[in-house]
Motif scaffolding. Structure first.
Motif, short mmCIF file in Angstrom:
data_model
loop_
_atom_site.label_atom_id
_atom_site.label_comp_id
_atom_site.label_asym_id
_atom_site.label_seq_id
_atom_site.Cartn_x
_atom_site.Cartn_y
_atom_site.Cartn_z
N GLY A 279 0.82 -1.21 0.00
CA GLY A 279 0.00 0.00 0.00
C GLY A 279 0.85 1.26 0.00
O GLY A 279 2.08 1.20 0.10
N CYS A 280 0.16 2.38 -0.09
CA CYS A 280 0.85 3.68 -0.07
C CYS A 280 1.21 4.03 1.38
O CYS A 280 0.54 3.61 2.32
CB CYS A 280 -0.08 4.74 -0.65
SG CYS A 280 0.70 6.37 -0.79
N ALA A 281 2.27 4.81 1.53
CA ALA A 281 2.68 5.24 2.87
C ALA A 281 1.71 6.28 3.45
O ALA A 281 1.80 6.63 4.63
CB ALA A 281 4.09 5.82 2.81
N ASP A 282 0.80 6.75 2.64
CA ASP A 282 -0.17 7.77 3.04
C ASP A 282 -0.83 7.42 4.39
O ASP A 282 -1.30 6.29 4.58
CB ASP A 282 -1.24 7.87 1.94
CG ASP A 282 -2.13 9.08 2.11
OD1 ASP A 282 -2.78 9.19 3.16
OD2 ASP A 282 -2.18 9.91 1.18
N SER A 283 -0.88 8.41 5.28
CA SER A 283 -1.40 8.17 6.64
C SER A 283 -2.89 7.80 6.66
O SER A 283 -3.39 7.26 7.63
CB SER A 283 -1.19 9.42 7.49
OG SER A 283 -1.90 10.51 6.92
N GLY B 35 -4.08 0.79 -4.27
CA GLY B 35 -3.95 2.22 -4.53
C GLY B 35 -5.06 2.95 -3.79
O GLY B 35 -5.91 2.33 -3.16
N HIS B 36 -5.06 4.26 -3.85
CA HIS B 36 -6.12 5.00 -3.14
C HIS B 36 -6.42 6.33 -3.81
O HIS B 36 -5.62 6.85 -4.59
CB HIS B 36 -5.72 5.22 -1.68
CG HIS B 36 -4.57 6.17 -1.50
ND1 HIS B 36 -4.75 7.49 -1.20
CD2 HIS B 36 -3.23 5.98 -1.63
CE1 HIS B 36 -3.56 8.08 -1.12
NE2 HIS B 36 -2.62 7.19 -1.38
N SER B 37 -7.59 6.87 -3.47
CA SER B 37 -8.01 8.16 -4.03
C SER B 37 -7.12 9.28 -3.51
O SER B 37 -6.55 9.19 -2.43
CB SER B 37 -9.47 8.42 -3.64
OG SER B 37 -9.59 8.45 -2.23
N ASN B 38 -7.02 10.34 -4.29
CA ASN B 38 -6.23 11.52 -3.93
C ASN B 38 -4.81 11.18 -3.48
O ASN B 38 -4.31 11.72 -2.49
CB ASN B 38 -6.92 12.33 -2.83
CG ASN B 38 -8.19 12.96 -3.35
OD1 ASN B 38 -9.25 12.34 -3.24
ND2 ASN B 38 -8.09 14.10 -3.97
N CYS B 39 -4.16 10.29 -4.21
CA CYS B 39 -2.80 9.88 -3.87
C CYS B 39 -1.82 11.01 -4.25
O CYS B 39 -1.70 11.36 -5.42
CB CYS B 39 -2.44 8.59 -4.60
SG CYS B 39 -0.76 8.03 -4.22
N GLY B 40 -1.17 11.54 -3.23
CA GLY B 40 -0.24 12.66 -3.47
C GLY B 40 0.92 12.27 -4.37
O GLY B 40 1.42 13.08 -5.16
N GLY B 41 1.36 11.01 -4.27
CA GLY B 41 2.46 10.53 -5.10
C GLY B 41 2.07 10.55 -6.58
O GLY B 41 2.82 11.02 -7.43
#
Ligand SMILES: [Zn+2]
Length: 211
Positions: free
Chosen positions: A38-42, A99-105
């Motif tokens: 997954g993304c590192a996004d919090s 993946g996820h919505s609004n992914c900054g990467g």
């Protein structure tokens, strides 16, 4: 908001005690059924969105949930080594690339200026250059930035899954049906998780299979 130390103390005094048996059973070894990439996004919390407990997920997180192409020996390959270990040593039964919505990467791909002070992030995201080029050719993506992000996030997940298939031994394990692969797109504001359906060739909302 509780401080990080306060949170740790609460864990020791309350949550750990509540699940003492579980932690004791995990003392000597782990036997996770799933590798979760997954993304590192919090905002993306693997155990929360899969309703899983400690010991169930082997988690690899990086910026934009990218699976890089398999290779040996260049530099220090954190993501590649963790995936290699999960497949070869832990023999996980499922791999989820989420993946996820609004992914900054994924968003930063289109704003190189935002990456000037983070050369390592810039280099990491260059793994998605082909996807960016593909998306920029679409008229729809030029007009609709939300659509551009959405498509980038989803293509990125599929690309990662494709790269995964080149990891040693994985293709055979998939063919033998000893492991299943999942490409997910998690929507933060609704809690919905979409999975790529290989027959329908698009992402569909996860739902219980009808018997
Ligand atoms: Zn992200």
């Amino acid at each position: 908001m509780r401080s990080i130390v306060g949170g740790a103390i609460k864990f020791m005094q309350e949550d750990f005690k509540e699940h003492k048996k579980l932690f004791k059973s995990l003392k000597d070894r782990q036997n996770p059924h799933t590798l979760f990439i997954g993304c590192a996004d919090s905002r993306v919390v693997p155990s929360l969105i899969t309703s899983t407990a400690p010991g169930e997920l082997f988690v690899v997180r990086n910026i934009a949930n990218i699976v890089p192409p398999y290779r040996v020996g260049e530099d220090y390959l954190a993501t590649t080594s963790a995936i290699e270990y999960a497949i070869t040593s832990l023999k996980v039964k499922n791999i989820v690339v989420c993946g996820h919505s609004n992914c900054g990467g994924c968003e930063a791909l289109y704003d190189e200026k935002s990456l000037e002070k983070t050369p390592n992030v810039k280099k990491w995201l260059s793994l998605l250059d082909d996807i960016k080029d593909q998306i920029l050719e679409l008229d729809l993506a030029k007009k609709d930035l939300a659509m551009r992000s959405w498509l980038t996030e989803r293509l990125n997940v599929l690309n990662s899954l494709q790269n995964l298939l080149d990891y040693p031994g994985l293709k055979d394990t998939v063919l033998e049906q000893k492991i299943s692969l999942h490409a997910w797109h998690y929507i933060i504001q609704t809690g919905e998780i979409y999975e790529y359906n290989i027959d329908q060739k698009h992402f569909v909302l996860l739902a219980k299979k009808e018997k």
